[in-house]
Write a protein that holds these residues in place. Structure first.
Motif, PDB file in Angstrom:
ATOM      1  N   MET A   1      35.141  25.604  72.479  1.00 11.46           N
ATOM      2  CA  MET A   1      36.361  25.068  73.339  1.00 11.46           C
ATOM      3  C   MET A   1      35.990  23.502  74.001  1.00 11.46           C
ATOM      4  N   SER A   2      37.260  23.337  74.610  1.00 10.36           N
ATOM      5  CA  SER A   2      37.284  21.389  75.335  1.00 10.36           C
ATOM      6  C   SER A   2      37.892  21.723  76.131  1.00 10.36           C
ATOM      7  N   SER A   3      37.998  21.130  77.410  1.00  6.39           N
ATOM      8  CA  SER A   3      38.744  21.724  78.699  1.00  6.39           C
ATOM      9  C   SER A   3      40.252  20.710  78.473  1.00  6.39           C
ATOM     10  N   ALA A   4      40.105  18.833  77.615  1.00  5.01           N
ATOM     11  CA  ALA A   4      40.912  18.239  77.067  1.00  5.01           C
ATOM     12  C   ALA A   4      41.829  17.461  78.760  1.00  5.01           C
ATOM     13  N   GLY A   5      40.777  17.720  79.489  1.00  4.74           N
ATOM     14  CA  GLY A   5      40.916  17.230  80.337  1.00  4.74           C
ATOM     15  C   GLY A   5      41.732  18.144  82.045  1.00  4.74           C
ATOM     16  N   HIS A   6      41.101  19.384  81.753  1.00  6.69           N
ATOM     17  CA  HIS A   6      41.814  20.499  82.866  1.00  6.69           C
ATOM     18  C   HIS A   6      40.653  21.287  83.380  1.00  6.69           C
ATOM     19  N   LEU A   7      40.764  22.307  84.485  1.00 13.21           N
ATOM     20  CA  LEU A   7      40.044  22.543  84.448  1.00 13.21           C
ATOM     21  C   LEU A   7      38.664  23.805  83.849  1.00 13.21           C
ATOM     22  N   PRO A   8      37.936  24.048  84.156  1.00 11.01           N
ATOM     23  CA  PRO A   8      37.385  25.324  83.377  1.00 11.01           C
ATOM     24  C   PRO A   8      37.662  26.515  83.224  1.00 11.01           C
ATOM     25  N   PRO A   9      38.263  26.681  81.627  1.00 12.00           N
ATOM     26  CA  PRO A   9      38.778  28.567  81.659  1.00 12.00           C
ATOM     27  C   PRO A   9      38.061  29.263  82.487  1.00 12.00           C
ATOM     28  N   VAL A  10      38.493  30.614  82.715  1.00 12.75           N
ATOM     29  CA  VAL A  10      37.843  31.750  83.611  1.00 12.75           C
ATOM     30  C   VAL A  10      37.934  32.797  82.680  1.00 12.75           C
ATOM     31  N   MET A  11      36.166  33.007  82.471  1.00 10.89           N
ATOM     32  CA  MET A  11      36.361  34.843  81.450  1.00 10.89           C
ATOM     33  C   MET A  11      35.968  35.461  82.373  1.00 10.89           C
ATOM     34  N   ILE A  12      36.776  37.041  82.227  1.00  9.76           N
ATOM     35  CA  ILE A  12      36.645  38.549  82.982  1.00  9.76           C
ATOM     36  C   ILE A  12      35.877  39.157  81.903  1.00  9.76           C
ATOM     37  N   GLY A  46      37.441  43.292  74.628  1.00 11.33           N
ATOM     38  CA  GLY A  46      38.102  43.536  75.658  1.00 11.33           C
ATOM     39  C   GLY A  46      38.174  42.171  76.810  1.00 11.33           C
ATOM     40  N   SER A  47      37.808  40.702  77.022  1.00 12.34           N
ATOM     41  CA  SER A  47      37.180  40.406  77.363  1.00 12.34           C
ATOM     42  C   SER A  47      39.295  39.654  77.956  1.00 12.34           C
ATOM     43  N   LEU A  48      38.812  38.816  78.843  1.00 12.52           N
ATOM     44  CA  LEU A  48      40.606  38.231  79.750  1.00 12.52           C
ATOM     45  C   LEU A  48      39.694  36.661  79.736  1.00 12.52           C
ATOM     46  N   LEU A  49      40.709  35.646  79.027  1.00 15.25           N
ATOM     47  CA  LEU A  49      40.672  34.583  78.649  1.00 15.25           C
ATOM     48  C   LEU A  49      41.770  33.663  79.699  1.00 15.25           C
ATOM     49  N   ALA A  50      41.624  32.821  80.690  1.00  8.54           N
ATOM     50  CA  ALA A  50      42.167  32.355  81.421  1.00  8.54           C
ATOM     51  C   ALA A  50      42.240  30.652  81.767  1.00  8.54           C
ATOM     52  N   LEU A  51      43.529  30.389  80.743  1.00 11.41           N
ATOM     53  CA  LEU A  51      43.879  28.738  80.372  1.00 11.41           C
ATOM     54  C   LEU A  51      44.599  28.420  81.483  1.00 11.41           C
ATOM     55  N   TYR A  52      44.492  26.965  82.273  1.00 15.37           N
ATOM     56  CA  TYR A  52      45.624  27.010  83.229  1.00 15.37           C
ATOM     57  C   TYR A  52      45.540  25.110  83.612  1.00 15.37           C
ATOM     58  N   THR A  53      46.472  24.577  83.856  1.00 16.27           N
ATOM     59  CA  THR A  53      47.016  23.852  84.892  1.00 16.27           C
ATOM     60  C   THR A  53      46.774  23.192  85.975  1.00 16.27           C
ATOM     61  N   ASP A  54      45.709  22.411  86.014  1.00 16.74           N
ATOM     62  CA  ASP A  54      45.314  22.104  87.623  1.00 16.74           C
ATOM     63  C   ASP A  54      46.850  22.386  88.862  1.00 16.74           C
ATOM     64  N   GLY A  55      47.956  22.612  88.127  1.00 15.19           N
ATOM     65  CA  GLY A  55      49.437  23.378  88.972  1.00 15.19           C
ATOM     66  C   GLY A  55      49.472  24.323  89.682  1.00 15.19           C
ATOM     67  N   ALA A 102      51.425  25.866  83.826  1.00 10.26           N
ATOM     68  CA  ALA A 102      51.008  26.490  82.785  1.00 10.26           C
ATOM     69  C   ALA A 102      49.925  27.347  83.043  1.00 10.26           C
ATOM     70  N   LEU A 103      49.685  28.122  82.202  1.00  6.06           N
ATOM     71  CA  LEU A 103      48.571  29.543  82.497  1.00  6.06           C
ATOM     72  C   LEU A 103      48.919  30.305  81.441  1.00  6.06           C
ATOM     73  N   LEU A 104      47.965  29.767  80.319  1.00  6.77           N
ATOM     74  CA  LEU A 104      47.678  31.349  78.933  1.00  6.77           C
ATOM     75  C   LEU A 104      46.562  31.936  79.297  1.00  6.77           C
ATOM     76  N   LEU A 105      46.966  33.897  78.698  1.00  5.48           N
ATOM     77  CA  LEU A 105      46.046  34.869  78.970  1.00  5.48           C
ATOM     78  C   LEU A 105      45.773  35.469  78.165  1.00  5.48           C
ATOM     79  N   VAL A 106      44.811  35.468  77.766  1.00 11.12           N
ATOM     80  CA  VAL A 106      44.101  35.847  76.011  1.00 11.12           C
ATOM     81  C   VAL A 106      43.211  36.962  76.147  1.00 11.12           C
ATOM     82  N   ARG A 107      43.416  38.000  75.768  1.00 12.14           N
ATOM     83  CA  ARG A 107      42.823  39.430  75.885  1.00 12.14           C
ATOM     84  C   ARG A 107      41.891  39.602  74.645  1.00 12.14           C
TER      85      ARG A 107
END
Length: 110
Positions: A1-12, A46-55, A102-107
Motif C-alpha cells: 500500500m501507499s497513501s498517494a497523498g491521502h490519509l491512512p486507510p482504516v482496517m477493521i 473477513g477484514s474491512l479496509l476503508a480508503l477515503y479522501t480528506d473530504g 471518495a470512499l472505497l470499502l473492501v471486504r
C-alpha cells in the motif's frame, strides 16, 4: 500500500477492532519523478479496509484527529453490508458535504 497523498486507510478486523494503518506518506497520484514508500499489510479473511479522501473527514470546525477517531469508532464492531457501512460513514461524517468525497470499502474473503 501507499497513501498517494491521502490519509491512512482504516482496517477493521473480523473481531470488530479498528485501526488506522501506518502507511508511508507520499505525493498524490500522477506526480511523476518523485519516489514513494510502500508497505505490505496482511488483511485477515473477513477484514474491512476503508480508503477515503480528506473530504470525508476534514472539517474547519473539527480537528482532523477527532474526525479520524470518529470514523474509527463508527467502523468498530460493525458487520454491516458495504453499502450500509458507506451510508453510515457518509451520513455521520458528511451529512451536508461541502467538499468532494471518495470512499472505497473492501471486504476480504477467505
Amino acid at each position: 500500500m501507499s497513501s498517494a497523498g491521502h490519509l491512512p486507510p482504516v482496517m477493521i478486523r473480523p473481531d470488530g477492532s479498528a485501526e488506522l494503518l501506518d502507511v508511508p506518506g507520499g505525493v498524490p497520484l500522477g506526480v511523476g519523478g518523485v519516489p514513494f514508500g510502500t508497505v505490505e499489510q496482511e488483511l485477515p479473511p473477513g477484514s474491512l479496509l476503508a480508503l477515503y479522501t480528506d473530504g470525508l473527514v476534514e472539517n474547519r470546525s473539527r480537528p482532523i484527529d477527532i474526525a479520524l477517531e470518529s470514523m474509527t469508532r463508527i467502523l468498530q464492531g460493525r458487520q454491516h453490508s458495504l453499502e450500509r457501512t458507506s451510508d453510515m460513514l457518509l451520513g455521520t461524517l458528511r451529512p451536508d458535504p461541502d467538499d468532494d468525497v471518495a470512499l472505497l470499502l473492501v471486504r476480504t474473503l477467505g
